[in-house]
Design an enzyme around this catalytic site. Structure first.
Site, PDB file in Angstrom:
ATOM      1  N   HIS A  41      22.719 -26.067  23.895  1.00 37.85           N
ATOM      2  CA  HIS A  41      21.414 -25.427  24.673  1.00 37.85           C
ATOM      3  C   HIS A  41      20.227 -25.811  26.166  1.00 37.85           C
ATOM      4  CE1 HIS A  41      22.338 -21.613  22.569  1.00 37.85           C
ATOM      5  NE2 HIS A  41      22.655 -21.702  21.723  1.00 37.85           N
ATOM      6  N   GLU A  66       3.325 -54.046  14.156  1.00 35.50           N
ATOM      7  CA  GLU A  66       2.737 -52.579  14.265  1.00 35.50           C
ATOM      8  C   GLU A  66       2.978 -52.235  12.672  1.00 35.50           C
ATOM      9  OE1 GLU A  66       5.572 -53.028  16.242  1.00 35.50           O
ATOM     10  OE2 GLU A  66       5.666 -52.375  18.281  1.00 35.50           O
ATOM     11  N   LYS A  87       7.770 -58.835  22.311  1.00 38.62           N
ATOM     12  CA  LYS A  87       7.039 -59.018  20.978  1.00 38.62           C
ATOM     13  C   LYS A  87       6.476 -60.655  21.095  1.00 38.62           C
ATOM     14  CE  LYS A  87       9.976 -57.623  17.234  1.00 38.62           C
ATOM     15  NZ  LYS A  87      10.106 -58.562  15.673  1.00 38.62           N
ATOM     16  N   LYS A 108      10.886 -56.308   6.119  1.00 39.00           N
ATOM     17  CA  LYS A 108      11.673 -57.713   6.141  1.00 39.00           C
ATOM     18  C   LYS A 108      10.823 -58.851   6.095  1.00 39.00           C
ATOM     19  CE  LYS A 108      15.580 -60.366   7.039  1.00 39.00           C
ATOM     20  NZ  LYS A 108      16.809 -60.128   7.346  1.00 39.00           N
ATOM     21  N   GLY A 147      17.399 -55.487   9.057  1.00 40.90           N
ATOM     22  CA  GLY A 147      16.897 -54.539   8.446  1.00 40.90           C
ATOM     23  C   GLY A 147      17.692 -52.946   8.914  1.00 40.90           C
ATOM     24  N   ARG A 148      18.289 -52.746   9.930  1.00 44.27           N
ATOM     25  CA  ARG A 148      19.119 -51.466  10.624  1.00 44.27           C
ATOM     26  C   ARG A 148      20.048 -51.109   9.572  1.00 44.27           C
ATOM     27  NH1 ARG A 148      20.064 -55.528  14.447  1.00 44.27           N
ATOM     28  NH2 ARG A 148      21.098 -56.719  14.118  1.00 44.27           N
ATOM     29  N   GLU A 183      20.583 -51.546  18.432  1.00 44.66           N
ATOM     30  CA  GLU A 183      20.606 -53.130  18.599  1.00 44.66           C
ATOM     31  C   GLU A 183      21.747 -54.050  17.672  1.00 44.66           C
ATOM     32  OE1 GLU A 183      17.493 -53.684  15.171  1.00 44.66           O
ATOM     33  OE2 GLU A 183      15.905 -53.760  16.580  1.00 44.66           O
TER      34      GLU A 183
HETATM   35  O1  F6P Z   1      12.093 -55.469  16.447  1.00 43.88           O
HETATM   36  C1  F6P Z   1      13.619 -55.265  15.872  1.00 43.88           C
HETATM   37  C2  F6P Z   1      12.839 -55.663  14.370  1.00 43.88           C
HETATM   38  O2  F6P Z   1      13.432 -56.796  14.114  1.00 43.88           O
HETATM   39  C3  F6P Z   1      13.845 -54.092  13.875  1.00 43.88           C
HETATM   40  O3  F6P Z   1      15.880 -55.251  13.632  1.00 43.88           O
HETATM   41  C4  F6P Z   1      13.520 -54.446  12.527  1.00 43.88           C
HETATM   42  O4  F6P Z   1      14.839 -53.284  11.907  1.00 43.88           O
HETATM   43  C5  F6P Z   1      12.304 -54.023  12.790  1.00 43.88           C
HETATM   44  O5  F6P Z   1      11.778 -54.644  13.553  1.00 43.88           O
HETATM   45  C6  F6P Z   1      11.012 -53.763  11.825  1.00 43.88           C
HETATM   46  O6  F6P Z   1      11.290 -55.747  11.002  1.00 43.88           O
HETATM   47  P1  F6P Z   1      10.347 -56.190   9.704  1.00 43.88           P
HETATM   48  O7  F6P Z   1      10.579 -54.953   8.583  1.00 43.88           O
HETATM   49  O8  F6P Z   1      10.496 -57.228   9.434  1.00 43.88           O
HETATM   50  O9  F6P Z   1       8.938 -55.314  10.338  1.00 43.88           O
END
Ligand code: F6P
Length: 542
Positions: A383, A213, A503, A207, A266-267, A352
């Site tokens: 189990h 990452e 972050k 987003k 995002g979620r 979150e």
């Molecule tokens: O660090 C948390 C977060 O912002 C989440 O809320 C989100 O789903 C994820 O990182 C990924 O964010 P983006 O889609 O901006 O890379």
């Protein structure tokens, strides 16, 4: 509305009521009311929600509904669906429900009909999905795409990854799909192992397009592609973002970037272009079936009185256990191998959203908020971890997800799966008494070890079969259960400020790990020593 939840009349009444009923046992509640199983089950969007094995009486449910009324749940649901700025701390609407509204609907935000924009993007996604599926989308060397790799993390990974695993039998078998989230190089290396770059398409989903990452993995993927097909790798990259400029900086052609909006969290973004790899896997029709399932549950949540409103009841029960019983965790166990990623998906959705310590107004919360969510697939979890659920000293409300028919495989084996789910719910509720063990001839010295206290609450979510539509309804159920809890607690479920500091510090520490770093470390003594030790251990190696 009183700001402090504890000050509300409904909360106080719930407390008194809890003191009155906490010694009741599910064994008696079930024995006293032969209709309980039927009465305390509601249905919507092809999903039934059985909450008859919960530590509640009719009065409890009535008091929980009063609490919801006092916290204006119905009004707040309507405000969310109208596009009001319910994400207060970010001053935005939270309009994931608009992502799955039919074309005929309209929600206007700042003069723009967002449903119209959603459908324009869905149409683009549908056309793209069909092009990839038909082999019409070709890579740099003219060969059709055979593998789609989703690069994203958190909400930009868990939704598509979970739904892809869940719906595999409905996906295109001529294509392979992989999901890479971790900045650990092992993740991308594992996912690209054995792939031909000339036939691989990366979908970079972020987003913000500022996530370390995803940006790192996108750059590494570019290099992997370029080493095989040459510098022009544009046919192998597609983007999904609300930040078009950052996508262009990563070298993704603007015509290959699908749009997100700042009003999608995002979620809760699976129904947006974040789900594009899933749309390719399912095809346009299958993806729209998923959206229809979400929408059916949305409609139910928005229009059904609280007495029969599945997500609202589930959310109110979560508030009941968290606030009155002090339950610190809650678990979800899908009895479906295909849903094994669901607990991880729900962990992000609930934790979150509900892991908040201040109210919307910025005041410290006065009651416990979001529980820790965990889970595993049934029957495997039985189990491994169910011992604690049966005899541990901690109360863990549990959701069991069951399907009446298998998506694949023989009915007989599927029945065994379902039998286990029902057996667990029964054992957790009724337990086994010392008298029953004595009657069964169990040696006296082991009786106390074998007594099962019971009185442990479960919900059973049952659908006919795991399909795109039932998966959509199930996820929307959990989204709205989260909204219900947040409304009662008076917190903002749509922000996640708590992840920012880590972050920021990671961005500061990353250059300090560089062998060329020459400056003093200016962290606290523990962190300084840790960084120093890491560098020594790393640099001592071959
Ligand atoms: O660090 C948390 C977060 O912002 C989440 O809320 C989100 O789903 C994820 O990182 C990924 O964010 P983006 O889609 O901006 O890379």
């Amino acid at each position: 509305m009183a700001e402090d939840l504890r000050e509300t009349a409904a909360w106080r009444r719930l407390h008194w009521h809890h003191a009155d009923i906490r010694h009741l046992h599910l064994r008696d509640l079930l024995a006293d009311d032969p209709t309980r199983g039927e009465r305390l089950t509601s249905e919507a969007a092809a999903l039934s929600f059985d909450y008859s094995k919960h530590l509640v009486t009719d009065e409890t449910l009535e008091l929980l509904r009063k609490l919801a009324a006092e916290r204006e749940l119905v009004e707040r649901i309507a405000a969310m669906f109208r596009g009001e700025r319910v994400n207060v701390s970010e001053d935005r609407p939270a309009l994931h429900v608009a992502l799955r509204m039919p074309r005929s609907r309209s929600v206007v935000v700042d003069g723009v009909d967002v449903v119209k924009e959603v459908h324009e993007e869905l149409d683009r996604m549908g056309a793209f999905a069909e092009q990839v599926r038909s082999g019409g989308w070709t890579g740099a060397t003219g060969r059709p795409i055979r593998t789609v790799v989703n690069l994203g993390i958190g909400g930009s990974d868990l939704g598509p990854a979970m739904a892809y695993e869940a719906l595999r039998p409905y996906t295109a078998h001529s294509l392979a799909f992989r999901f890479v989230a971790n900045v650990d190089p092992a993740d991308l290396a594992g996912a690209t192992e054995g792939l031909d770059p000339a036939e691989t398409l990366f979908v970079v989903v972020s987003k913000t397009m500022s996530t370390l990452e995803t940006k790192t993995n996108a750059r590494a993927a570019r290099e992997w592609l370029a080493a095989a097909v040459g510098d022009d790798v544009s046919a192998h990259l597609v983007g999904v973002t609300a930040n078009m400029d950052a996508a262009a900086e990563l070298g993704i052609p603007p015509g290959q970037v699908f749009r997100m909006w700042d009003w999608v969290g995002g979620r809760t973004s699976l129904c947006s272009a974040v789900g594009i790899s899933l749309a390719v896997a399912l095809g346009d029709e299958g993806f729209r079936e998923l959206l229809a399932g979400f929408h059916a549950m949305d409609e139910h949540f928005a229009s059904t009185p609280l007495g029969g409103n599945l997500p609202a009841i589930s959310g109110l029960l979560a508030v009941w256990y968290r606030g009155l019983f002090g339950a610190q965790t809650t678990a979800v166990v899908p009895y479906a191998h295909a849903l094994r990623v669901l607990p991880a998906y729900l962990q992000q959705l609930e934790m979150e959203s509900l892991g908040k310590g201040v109210t919307e107004a910025g005041e410290p919360v006065t009651v416990d908020t979001g529980a820790i969510v965990w889970g595993g697939e049934g029957t495997n979890a039985q189990h491994a971890v169910f011992q604690l659920l049966h005899q541990g000293a901690t109360l863990v409300p549990l959701d069991l997800v069951v399907f009446a028919r298998p998506t694949e495989g023989p009915r007989e084996r599927h029945d065994l799966l379902a039998a286990n789910a029902f057996a667990q719910a029964e054992a957790l509720a009724l337990g086994r008494t010392a008298e029953e063990l004595e009657d069964a001839g169990v040696p006296e010295q082991t009786i106390s070890h074998r007594v099962m206290p019971g009185n442990r609450p479960t919900s059973v979510l049952l659908a006919e079969r795991l399909t795109p539509a039932t998966l959509g309804a199930l996820i929307a159920f959990y989204e709205h259960r989260v909204f219900t809890q947040a409304t009662i607690w008076g917190i903002d479920p749509f922000d996640q400020w708590g992840v920012e500091l880590g972050k920021e510090l990671a961005a500061r520490i990353a250059p300090e790990l560089d062998p060329e770093w020459k400056h003093e470390l200016l962290h606290d003594p523990s962190t300084n020593a840790l960084i120093d030790r890491y560098r020594r251990v790393r640099d001592a190696g071959p």
